[in-house]
Motif scaffolding. Structure first.
Motif, mmCIF file in Angstrom:
data_model
loop_
_atom_site.group_PDB
_atom_site.id
_atom_site.type_symbol
_atom_site.label_atom_id
_atom_site.label_comp_id
_atom_site.label_asym_id
_atom_site.label_seq_id
_atom_site.Cartn_x
_atom_site.Cartn_y
_atom_site.Cartn_z
ATOM 1 N N THR A 122 1.313 50.577 7.882
ATOM 2 C CA THR A 122 0.552 49.687 7.008
ATOM 3 C C THR A 122 -0.603 49.029 7.756
ATOM 4 O O THR A 122 -1.671 48.814 7.179
ATOM 5 C CB THR A 122 1.469 48.610 6.390
ATOM 6 N N GLU A 123 -0.434 48.710 9.040
ATOM 7 C CA GLU A 123 -1.538 48.156 9.817
ATOM 8 C C GLU A 123 -2.657 49.171 9.973
ATOM 9 O O GLU A 123 -3.833 48.852 9.828
ATOM 10 C CB GLU A 123 -1.049 47.697 11.187
ATOM 11 N N ARG A 124 -2.306 50.412 10.256
ATOM 12 C CA ARG A 124 -3.336 51.441 10.408
ATOM 13 C C ARG A 124 -4.038 51.725 9.082
ATOM 14 O O ARG A 124 -5.246 51.958 9.065
ATOM 15 C CB ARG A 124 -2.723 52.714 10.970
ATOM 16 N N LEU A 125 -3.298 51.717 7.999
ATOM 17 C CA LEU A 125 -3.914 51.910 6.685
ATOM 18 C C LEU A 125 -4.859 50.759 6.377
ATOM 19 O O LEU A 125 -5.965 50.969 5.873
ATOM 20 C CB LEU A 125 -2.839 52.014 5.599
ATOM 21 N N GLY A 126 -4.458 49.537 6.681
ATOM 22 C CA GLY A 126 -5.317 48.381 6.471
ATOM 23 C C GLY A 126 -6.569 48.439 7.323
ATOM 24 O O GLY A 126 -7.663 48.070 6.866
ATOM 25 N N MET A 127 -6.460 48.922 8.572
ATOM 26 C CA MET A 127 -7.636 49.030 9.428
ATOM 27 C C MET A 127 -8.591 50.102 8.919
ATOM 28 O O MET A 127 -9.807 49.982 9.068
ATOM 29 C CB MET A 127 -7.218 49.331 10.872
ATOM 30 N N ARG A 128 -8.070 51.150 8.294
ATOM 31 C CA ARG A 128 -8.946 52.189 7.726
ATOM 32 C C ARG A 128 -9.608 51.715 6.434
ATOM 33 O O ARG A 128 -10.759 52.038 6.176
ATOM 34 C CB ARG A 128 -8.154 53.463 7.453
ATOM 35 N N LEU A 129 -8.881 50.972 5.625
ATOM 36 C CA LEU A 129 -9.445 50.504 4.355
ATOM 37 C C LEU A 129 -10.442 49.369 4.579
ATOM 38 O O LEU A 129 -11.427 49.266 3.846
ATOM 39 C CB LEU A 129 -8.328 50.040 3.417
ATOM 40 N N TYR A 130 -10.158 48.512 5.533
ATOM 41 C CA TYR A 130 -11.011 47.340 5.793
ATOM 42 C C TYR A 130 -11.375 47.308 7.277
ATOM 43 O O TYR A 130 -10.769 46.595 8.062
ATOM 44 C CB TYR A 130 -10.294 46.042 5.396
ATOM 45 N N GLY A 145 -16.039 45.627 11.046
ATOM 46 C CA GLY A 145 -17.424 45.241 10.797
ATOM 47 C C GLY A 145 -17.879 45.437 9.373
ATOM 48 O O GLY A 145 -19.061 45.356 9.067
ATOM 49 N N SER A 146 -16.971 45.622 8.439
ATOM 50 C CA SER A 146 -17.375 45.882 7.067
ATOM 51 C C SER A 146 -17.707 44.594 6.317
ATOM 52 O O SER A 146 -17.435 43.495 6.787
ATOM 53 C CB SER A 146 -16.244 46.609 6.313
ATOM 54 N N ALA A 147 -18.281 44.742 5.122
ATOM 55 C CA ALA A 147 -18.659 43.588 4.315
ATOM 56 C C ALA A 147 -17.425 42.819 3.836
ATOM 57 O O ALA A 147 -17.446 41.598 3.722
ATOM 58 C CB ALA A 147 -19.482 44.042 3.118
ATOM 59 N N ALA A 148 -16.338 43.523 3.539
ATOM 60 C CA ALA A 148 -15.122 42.851 3.074
ATOM 61 C C ALA A 148 -14.538 41.986 4.193
ATOM 62 O O ALA A 148 -14.018 40.913 3.958
ATOM 63 C CB ALA A 148 -14.087 43.870 2.615
ATOM 64 N N GLY A 149 -14.663 42.426 5.439
ATOM 65 C CA GLY A 149 -14.147 41.653 6.566
ATOM 66 C C GLY A 149 -15.009 40.442 6.861
ATOM 67 O O GLY A 149 -14.533 39.402 7.260
ATOM 68 N N ALA A 150 -16.313 40.558 6.589
ATOM 69 C CA ALA A 150 -17.226 39.437 6.852
ATOM 70 C C ALA A 150 -17.120 38.351 5.805
ATOM 71 O O ALA A 150 -17.364 37.196 6.074
ATOM 72 C CB ALA A 150 -18.663 39.964 6.921
ATOM 73 N N ALA A 151 -16.745 38.736 4.562
ATOM 74 C CA ALA A 151 -16.669 37.762 3.464
ATOM 75 C C ALA A 151 -15.442 36.870 3.590
ATOM 76 O O ALA A 151 -15.412 35.767 3.076
ATOM 77 C CB ALA A 151 -16.653 38.497 2.128
ATOM 78 N N SER A 152 -14.420 37.344 4.261
ATOM 79 C CA SER A 152 -13.194 36.541 4.318
ATOM 80 C C SER A 152 -13.127 35.598 5.463
ATOM 81 O O SER A 152 -13.897 35.410 6.282
ATOM 82 C CB SER A 152 -11.966 37.447 4.395
#
Length: 72
Positions: free
Chosen positions: A54-62, A65-72
């Motif tokens: 689940t951690e690896r899946l989360g790192m691939r989805l988010y 440096g992505s926009a979803a990571g910057a917004a949170s």
């Protein structure tokens, strides 16, 4: 010829296995202890594998440096 007079040949790997089974068959508590340790170890490994997946899946989805990571 009866089986008691001429026992069948035991393969080299069956003799220790039969001794091990006979040893654990003497005491039900030992069998239950062995099974509980085995089941606990397998369950622990399954939990660790689930967390890693689940951690690896989360790192691939988010990605970091992505926009979803910057917004949170």
């Amino acid at each position: 010829m009866s089986r008691t007079e001429n026992p069948p040949a035991i393969l080299w790997w069956k003799a220790p296995l039969r001794e091990w089974v006979a040893h654990f068959a003497q005491s039900e508590e030992r069998v239950l202890l062995f099974l509980s340790i085995l089941i606990g170890a397998l369950t622990g490994l399954a939990v660790v594998a689930f967390i890693v997946l689940t951690e690896r899946l989360g790192m691939r989805l988010y990605p970091v440096g992505s926009a979803a990571g910057a917004a949170s």
